[in-house]
Design an enzyme around this catalytic site. Structure first.
Site, short mmCIF file in Angstrom:
data_model
loop_
_atom_site.label_atom_id
_atom_site.label_comp_id
_atom_site.label_asym_id
_atom_site.label_seq_id
_atom_site.Cartn_x
_atom_site.Cartn_y
_atom_site.Cartn_z
N ASP A 94 0.91 -1.41 0.01
CA ASP A 94 0.09 -0.05 0.03
C ASP A 94 0.94 1.24 -0.08
OD1 ASP A 94 -2.61 1.26 0.00
OD2 ASP A 94 -2.59 1.25 2.32
N HIS A 95 0.43 2.38 -0.62
CA HIS A 95 0.91 3.56 -0.39
C HIS A 95 2.65 3.56 -0.62
CE1 HIS A 95 -2.53 6.25 -0.36
NE2 HIS A 95 -3.10 5.24 0.69
N GLU A 110 -2.63 6.59 -8.14
CA GLU A 110 -3.76 7.32 -7.44
C GLU A 110 -3.51 8.54 -8.37
OE1 GLU A 110 -4.08 7.52 -3.12
OE2 GLU A 110 -4.53 9.79 -3.24
N GLY A 152 -8.49 7.79 7.65
CA GLY A 152 -9.11 8.10 8.86
C GLY A 152 -10.54 8.56 9.37
N HIS A 160 -9.96 4.68 -1.06
CA HIS A 160 -9.09 4.63 0.06
C HIS A 160 -10.09 5.45 1.01
CE1 HIS A 160 -5.15 3.72 -1.29
NE2 HIS A 160 -5.65 3.60 -2.35
N GLY A 161 -9.77 5.37 2.18
CA GLY A 161 -10.39 5.93 3.32
C GLY A 161 -11.70 5.20 3.79
N GLY A 162 -11.76 3.59 3.86
CA GLY A 162 -12.92 3.12 4.07
C GLY A 162 -13.62 3.51 5.29
N ASN A 172 -10.03 0.27 1.02
CA ASN A 172 -9.03 0.08 1.92
C ASN A 172 -9.60 0.38 3.51
OD1 ASN A 172 -7.54 -0.22 -0.35
ND2 ASN A 172 -6.01 1.24 0.06
N THR A 182 -7.96 2.47 9.70
CA THR A 182 -8.13 3.19 10.79
C THR A 182 -9.40 2.66 12.02
OG1 THR A 182 -7.66 5.23 9.96
CG2 THR A 182 -8.54 5.56 12.22
P1 13P Z 1 -8.80 4.47 6.57
O1 13P Z 1 -7.68 4.43 7.50
O2 13P Z 1 -9.52 5.66 6.50
O3 13P Z 1 -9.60 3.29 6.87
O4 13P Z 1 -8.17 4.41 5.08
C1 13P Z 1 -7.10 3.24 4.85
C2 13P Z 1 -6.65 3.47 3.52
O5 13P Z 1 -7.17 3.94 2.70
C3 13P Z 1 -5.35 2.94 3.38
O6 13P Z 1 -4.67 2.94 2.18
#
Ligand code: 13P
Length: 278
Positions: free
Chosen positions: A81-82, A133, A179, A206-208, A228, A231
């Site tokens: 990831d990233h 991305e 997050g 991203h950012g589930g 993804n 958090t």
């Molecule tokens: P969250 O921390 O919001 O779940 O996002 C995780 C993410 O997108 C990792 O690439």
């Protein structure tokens, strides 16, 4: 079994569901993700970020995931990831990761295309698929990710980016944050629809964490195949530790680690069920 990420996401795209990519950093997060997916009968993507390379033995970790994947019936993929550095991507490919994310979102479109294209050429030679991305996901609360500037993905740029780089999956910035949301989430599903119309490959959200369930369901109908999650799982584990510390007992570390894994599993189960709903 360990499979190529592309295989998992192509099937998800055809059948209109999404696969959870859980961020992992140790034995317990990996065990929780794989055990939950095996119980639920869904594929899973195990995602290790480049930012954890200083603390996680990447080659040892990959060998561990492969061994765990061999023991379950559901398809398991191992994803970087990233990643910002070519060296990390090559290291992950050598270690047996089945896909890598090159994050060139801080660059302008031309530069992002240039760097991503090079990564795609290297990864494809090894049979490894690539996520990239454009646009940039901002950071909310309790996140461990880089601070993106929140620029949303432009559909026409997305079209050019995919055509020129030959990337396999595209992370689209539509207003989700890494997050928890500080205030009401503002997620642009109309924009996602336009990106979907412009681009044929599987799309990644991203950012589930903290993203409302109904929004996730709509986003999946509009082409999101991978979500993804980091958090919310971390919060569940850390909340367990805080409660534990308040009780002020002295337990053995092995007990604490096992209970922390149990605390993460309900959050993962929630996501797996929501994303695989047909
Ligand atoms: P969250 O921390 O919001 O779940 O996002 C995780 C993410 O997108 C990792 O690439």
């Amino acid at each position: 079994m360990l499979v190529n990420t592309k295989e998992i996401l192509t099937k998800a795209q055809q059948e209109q569901y999404a696969v959870a990519a859980f961020n992992v950093y140790n034995l317990e997060t990996a065990q929780a993700a794989i055990q939950v997916s095996e119980r639920e009968g869904t594929p899973v993507i195990i995602a290790l970020g480049e930012r954890y390379f200083p603390t996680v033995d990447v080659e040892g970790f990959s060998a561990m995931i492969k061994a765990m994947a061999e023991k379950v019936k559901v398809p398991v993929a191992l994803h970087l990831d990233h990643a910002y550095e070519k060296e990390s991507i090559i290291r992950a490919i050598r270690a047996g990761f089945t896909s890598v994310m090159y994050d060139g979102s801080k660059y302008n479109l031309e530069e992002n295309i240039h760097f991503t294209k090079e990564i795609v050429e290297i990864a494809h030679m090894a049979g490894v698929s690539v996520e990239a991305e454009i646009g940039s996901v901002a950071r909310g609360a309790f996140s461990d990710e880089e601070e993106g500037d929140g620029t949303l993905t432009d559909p026409q740029s997305a079209k050019a980016f995919v055509a020129e780089t030959n990337v396999d999956f595209l992370a689209a910035a539509i207003g989700t944050v890494h997050g928890m949301y500080k205030g009401e989430p503002k997620i642009d599903l109309a924009l996602l629809e336009k990106i979907r119309a412009a681009v044929g490959i599987p799309l990644v959200l991203h950012g589930g964490s903290g993203t409302p369930g109904d929004v996730l369901e709509k986003a999946i109908k509009l082409g999101i195949c991978k979500v993804n999650v980091n958090t919310e799982v971390s919060i569940a584990a850390v909340s367990y530790l805080e409660k534990y510390a308040d009780n002020n007992q002295m337990a053995h570390l092995s007990t604490i680690m096992a209970e922390m894994q149990q605390a993460m599993e309900p959050v993962m189960t929630k996501f797996v069920r929501l994303l695989s709903k047909k």
